[in-house]
Design a protein around this motif. Structure first.
Motif, PDB file in Angstrom:
ATOM      1  N   LEU A  19       0.832  -1.212   0.000  1.00 53.12           N
ATOM      2  CA  LEU A  19       0.000   0.000   0.000  1.00 53.12           C
ATOM      3  C   LEU A  19       0.864   1.259   0.000  1.00 53.12           C
ATOM      4  O   LEU A  19       0.549   2.231  -0.689  1.00 53.12           O
ATOM      5  CB  LEU A  19      -0.952   0.002   1.200  1.00 53.12           C
ATOM      6  N   LEU A  20       1.956   1.233   0.752  1.00 56.42           N
ATOM      7  CA  LEU A  20       2.859   2.383   0.791  1.00 56.42           C
ATOM      8  C   LEU A  20       3.496   2.618  -0.585  1.00 56.42           C
ATOM      9  O   LEU A  20       3.531   3.751  -1.076  1.00 56.42           O
ATOM     10  CB  LEU A  20       3.937   2.178   1.857  1.00 56.42           C
ATOM     11  N   SER A  22       2.317   1.628  -3.478  1.00 60.16           N
ATOM     12  CA  SER A  22       1.247   2.027  -4.395  1.00 60.16           C
ATOM     13  C   SER A  22       0.924   3.502  -4.239  1.00 60.16           C
ATOM     14  O   SER A  22       0.818   4.241  -5.227  1.00 60.16           O
ATOM     15  CB  SER A  22      -0.015   1.194  -4.147  1.00 60.16           C
ATOM     16  N   THR A  23       0.783   3.940  -3.008  1.00 60.50           N
ATOM     17  CA  THR A  23       0.483   5.350  -2.739  1.00 60.50           C
ATOM     18  C   THR A  23       1.634   6.233  -3.202  1.00 60.50           C
ATOM     19  O   THR A  23       1.411   7.271  -3.832  1.00 60.50           O
ATOM     20  CB  THR A  23       0.213   5.555  -1.231  1.00 60.50           C
ATOM     21  N   ALA A  24       2.844   5.811  -2.925  1.00 61.74           N
ATOM     22  CA  ALA A  24       4.018   6.593  -3.342  1.00 61.74           C
ATOM     23  C   ALA A  24       4.076   6.713  -4.861  1.00 61.74           C
ATOM     24  O   ALA A  24       4.409   7.781  -5.392  1.00 61.74           O
ATOM     25  CB  ALA A  24       5.290   5.954  -2.800  1.00 61.74           C
ATOM     26  N   SER A  25       3.747   5.652  -5.583  1.00 65.97           N
ATOM     27  CA  SER A  25       3.747   5.697  -7.054  1.00 65.97           C
ATOM     28  C   SER A  25       2.758   6.723  -7.573  1.00 65.97           C
ATOM     29  O   SER A  25       3.083   7.530  -8.450  1.00 65.97           O
ATOM     30  CB  SER A  25       3.387   4.326  -7.639  1.00 65.97           C
ATOM     31  N   VAL A  26       1.543   6.693  -7.033  1.00 63.36           N
ATOM     32  CA  VAL A  26       0.507   7.637  -7.476  1.00 63.36           C
ATOM     33  C   VAL A  26       0.928   9.070  -7.164  1.00 63.36           C
ATOM     34  O   VAL A  26       0.844   9.962  -8.020  1.00 63.36           O
ATOM     35  CB  VAL A  26      -0.852   7.308  -6.826  1.00 63.36           C
ATOM     36  N   VAL A  27       1.417   9.300  -5.949  1.00 66.83           N
ATOM     37  CA  VAL A  27       1.833  10.649  -5.544  1.00 66.83           C
ATOM     38  C   VAL A  27       3.002  11.129  -6.402  1.00 66.83           C
ATOM     39  O   VAL A  27       3.006  12.265  -6.886  1.00 66.83           O
ATOM     40  CB  VAL A  27       2.183  10.688  -4.037  1.00 66.83           C
ATOM     41  N   GLU A  80      -0.422  -3.241  -6.695  1.00 71.59           N
ATOM     42  CA  GLU A  80       0.712  -2.322  -6.807  1.00 71.59           C
ATOM     43  C   GLU A  80       1.025  -2.029  -8.279  1.00 71.59           C
ATOM     44  O   GLU A  80       1.313  -0.886  -8.648  1.00 71.59           O
ATOM     45  CB  GLU A  80       1.927  -2.928  -6.109  1.00 71.59           C
ATOM     46  N   ALA A  83      -1.461   0.373  -9.552  1.00 69.80           N
ATOM     47  CA  ALA A  83      -1.260   1.698  -8.949  1.00 69.80           C
ATOM     48  C   ALA A  83      -0.070   2.425  -9.566  1.00 69.80           C
ATOM     49  O   ALA A  83       0.056   3.632  -9.403  1.00 69.80           O
ATOM     50  CB  ALA A  83      -1.066   1.567  -7.435  1.00 69.80           C
ATOM     51  N   THR A  84       0.771   1.720 -10.271  1.00 69.47           N
ATOM     52  CA  THR A  84       1.886   2.345 -10.967  1.00 69.47           C
ATOM     53  C   THR A  84       1.551   2.560 -12.443  1.00 69.47           C
ATOM     54  O   THR A  84       1.711   3.653 -12.977  1.00 69.47           O
ATOM     55  CB  THR A  84       3.153   1.475 -10.862  1.00 69.47           C
TER      56      THR A  84
END
Length: 180
Positions: A19-20, A22-27, A80, A83-84
């Motif tokens: 999740l971290l 995935s979130t980092a990729s989107v951000v 993941e 999310a990327t």
């Protein structure tokens, strides 16, 4: 009720890590989109960059599919991967729309900011087409049509391949249950 043994802690850490990332990729991809120097003209170079970006998207997706089949938690790895790959795909078209609108203002029914270009890209991807922003020139309509066709490929083919990679990864791990 499950006990909080080493296996459960390991799964929770894996979920948190995926999740971290995935979130980092989107951000990161969103931040890069808003920070990218998009002040160049539109022409053959823009089309080449879009094609190269889509090739990068395809290579990234292929690499991620292979990683899913060998992952300890294939379902988490698939999330993941989406999310990327999906934000990269959307950002590529958003950049193209922004550049086109910036350099040829008559290409859309109204001027596009970066946020407007991202909004338009997502509405085309989601096939909802609100009608507030519409392509008005042949070039912008061709670009939108290319995105629509690519959307079908992404949603249909790539999603099917990702699900197949998850099933293969689970089979390789000898798992038949529905957990992670």
């Amino acid at each position: 009720m499950e006990r909080a043994g080493p296996g459960n802690r390991r799964r929770r850490r894996a979920v948190a890590g995926h999740l971290l990332r995935s979130t980092a990729s989107v951000v990161l991809l969103t931040a890069l989109y808003y920070r990218a120097p998009l002040d160049r003209g539109v022409g053959v170079g823009t089309a080449v960059l879009l094609v190269l970006g889509l090739v990068l998207f395809g290579c990234l997706t292929a690499w991620q599919i292979a990683a899913i089949t060998h992952a300890e938690y294939p379902r988490l790895k698939a999330i993941e991967a989406l999310a990327t790959a999906l934000p990269l795909f959307l950002v590529l078209f958003s950049m193209a729309y922004f550049l086109l609108a910036h350099n040829r203002p008559s290409s859309f029914s109204e001027p596009l900011s970066r946020t407007d270009a991202l909004y338009f890209t997502v509405t085309v991807f989601a096939t909802v087409g609100f009608g507030d922003l519409v392509p008005t020139t042949g070039t912008s309509r061709v670009l939108t049509t290319v995105q629509m066709l690519a959307d079908l490929i992404v949603v249909g083919v790539i999603a099917k391949v990702l699900f197949g990679a998850v099933r293969l990864g689970l089979r390789r791990r000898g798992k038949t249950d529905d957990r992670l």
